[in-house]
Design an enzyme around this catalytic site. Structure first.
Site, PDB file in Angstrom:
ATOM      1  N   GLY A 180       0.812  -1.214   0.000  1.00  0.00           N
ATOM      2  CA  GLY A 180       0.000   0.000   0.000  1.00  0.00           C
ATOM      3  C   GLY A 180       0.838   1.252   0.000  1.00  0.00           C
ATOM      4  O   GLY A 180       0.340   2.345  -0.289  1.00  0.00           O
ATOM      5  N   CYS A 239       1.112   6.224   0.877  1.00  0.00           N
ATOM      6  CA  CYS A 239      -0.246   6.785   0.840  1.00  0.00           C
ATOM      7  C   CYS A 239      -1.188   6.049   1.785  1.00  0.00           C
ATOM      8  O   CYS A 239      -1.841   6.648   2.628  1.00  0.00           O
ATOM      9  CB  CYS A 239      -0.802   6.738  -0.580  1.00  0.00           C
ATOM     10  SG  CYS A 239      -2.535   7.277  -0.692  1.00  0.00           S
ATOM     11  N   HIS A 255     -31.679  19.217  -6.174  1.00  0.00           N
ATOM     12  CA  HIS A 255     -31.914  20.204  -5.112  1.00  0.00           C
ATOM     13  C   HIS A 255     -32.529  19.513  -3.904  1.00  0.00           C
ATOM     14  O   HIS A 255     -33.407  18.667  -4.064  1.00  0.00           O
ATOM     15  CB  HIS A 255     -32.876  21.283  -5.615  1.00  0.00           C
ATOM     16  CG  HIS A 255     -33.279  22.273  -4.549  1.00  0.00           C
ATOM     17  ND1 HIS A 255     -32.462  23.302  -4.141  1.00  0.00           N
ATOM     18  CD2 HIS A 255     -34.414  22.346  -3.796  1.00  0.00           C
ATOM     19  CE1 HIS A 255     -33.082  23.989  -3.202  1.00  0.00           C
ATOM     20  NE2 HIS A 255     -34.258  23.432  -2.969  1.00  0.00           N
TER      21      HIS A 255
END
Length: 470
Positions: free
Chosen positions: A39, A42, A449
């Site tokens: 990994g 990061c 919205h």
């Protein structure tokens, strides 16, 4: 006898492990070499665990401001050891996940330090054990590390790199942050929200200098309002660390030097690529200021040798590395005869950047200044968070969205955002740029919205004098 593979990947960060997975999906026999933890930086010491810390500070901020939401919280407090432990567990969980992905995709994991010995050959040392590997192709993905101040090396006690800052054993009371890029500002935000007095020192004329100038100006005001001290056009000339704290000599914008006391110091002045002692010289690999030179398909000047991620230069971002990993893996598969893959070169103009401070910052494409320098005639739109119903309901009404268009063609040249959750919103503009969207396409898109994303629509409308809600 050496173990042979179609592809060997040196380094298992977000570039390396993604390249290995994609190559395996395409039918290649793949090995990945890692000297520490799968990994890379990061996942284990960067992007992911810092976000866990920042989530903690965000919640703590809300706890200390609960009354603004009609809530009551008595004497908010935190346990630093548990805060750090949560961050490390998050990293550990994802590290285990990468291990599972390697097994699932039948990628051979070779633990140890790898070094190129000849074309297509790699030697891996792990203690007394040496393993020889041969590959038709090799991808270099060794990443980068924090840059030290030449006159004040990080000691892990009072002078910290980002790695030390993620696992503090004590809470800073008065923190000096040297450098105001994404890493510096994120740690400044975390420690400030957790109660530390924070001072940021930046040599350039504004913080977050790669961002649009309007973003930098807004962030300076926002962080100052939160209680931070921002010193631009300033530099740290000397640091003396003791058991009780740090004395820093800071030369200000006026040219005068002043000695100030701090409990701790974080050095966030950039990175150094991990290109030493990996055998570049033996193969004659071309470099530029320590970074490996690679073309738009991630090829180096040595046939069969590829490079991705931080070792190839800016922007130093995990998602850039991952995308380059895909490009390289597919290009290698094509070179080995796979006719079903059609790799495309990276367009760096479409790589978004994110800073996970409070408030957040996100951007993609050209700043207004860079667009002008490039000779474009511009249409620029801007819409504030205070004009958005969802932002007001969230109690997060500070920030804005800015869009930059080519006035002649309507091409979206850049987008710049500051405020709550903008790191999640920026991908909308990134997709738009990738699809070569014009202002007309964005104007005709329906935005839901109530959402923060409506500000993205309004900013586009604003560029053309059509904003509705402000």
């Amino acid at each position: 006898m050496a173990d042979t593979y179609d592809l060997i990947v040196l380094g298992s960060g977000p570039g390396g492990y993604v390249a290995a997975i994609r190559a395996s999906q395409l039918g290649l026999k793949v090995a990945i070499v890692e000297r520490e933890r799968l990994g890379g930086i990061c996942l284990n010491w960067g992007c992911i665990p810092t976000k866990a810390l920042l989530r903690t500070s965000e919640i703590f901020h809300y706890m200390t401001h609960a009354s603004a939401y009609g809530l009551s919280v008595e004497k908010p407090a935190f346990d630093l050891a548990k805060v750090v432990d949560r961050s490390r567990k998050v990293a550990g969980q994802l590290n285990a996940g990468v291990k599972g992905l390697m097994k699932k995709n039948k990628v051979t994991v070779v633990e140890g330090t790898g070094k190129l010995t000849a074309k297509g050959k790699l030697t891996v040392k792990n203690g007394d054990k040496t393993t020889d590997l041969e590959g038709k192709h090799i991808i270099l993905a060794t990443g980068a590390r924090a840059r030290d101040l030449p006159f004040a090396k990080a000691d892990g006690e009072r002078i910290w790199t980002y790695r030390n800052a993620m696992t503090p054993t004590e809470m800073p009371t008065d923190l000096l942050v040297i450098g105001s890029g994404a890493i510096g500002v994120e740690f400044a935000s975390f420690y400030s929200d957790m109660g530390a007095k924070v001072t940021i020192v930046e040599m350039l004329d504004r913080i977050l200098p790669v961002e649009d100038a309007d973003i930098s100006d807004f962030m300076t005001k926002a962080l100052t309002k939160q209680g931070m001290t921002i010193l631009v056009k300033s530099g740290v000339e000397k640091i003396e660390a003791s058991k009780s704290g740090v004395k820093a000599t800071i030369k200000g914008a006026d040219g005068k030097a002043e000695v100030k006391d701090f409990s701790h110091c974080i050095v966030a002045i950039g990175i150094v690529p991990n290109t030493e002692e990996i055998g570049l010289e033996a193969l004659g690999v071309k470099t530029d200021r320590g970074h490996v030179v690679a073309d738009e398909m991630c090829r180096t000047n040595v046939d069969g040798l590829w490079a991705i991620g931080d070792i190839t230069g800016a922007p130093w971002l995990a998602h850039k590395a991952s995308h380059e990993g895909i490009i390289a893996a597919e290009a290698i598969a094509a070179a080995l005869g796979n006719k079903d893959v059609h790799p495309h070169a990276m367009n760096k103009a479409n790589i978004p950047g994110c800073t996970y401070s409070r408030p957040q910052v996100a951007s993609v494409g050209l700043t207004e200044a860079k667009a002008k320098e490039a000779g474009y005639e511009l249409k620029v739109g801007k819409f504030p968070f205070i004009g958005n119903g969802k932002a007001i309901a969230l109690g997060e009404a500070e920030g804005f969205v800015k869009t930059v268009f080519d006035a002649k063609t309507g091409e979206l040249l850049g987008a710049h955002m500051v405020g709550a959750e903008v790191t999640e919103l920026i991908e909308g503009y990134t997709v738009a740029k990738q699809l070569e969207t014009t202002e007309a396409d964005l104007m005709e898109t329906v935005f839901p919205h109530p959402t923060l994303s409506e500000m993205m629509h309004e900013s586009v409308l604003s560029a053309y004098g059509r904003a509705i809600h402000f």
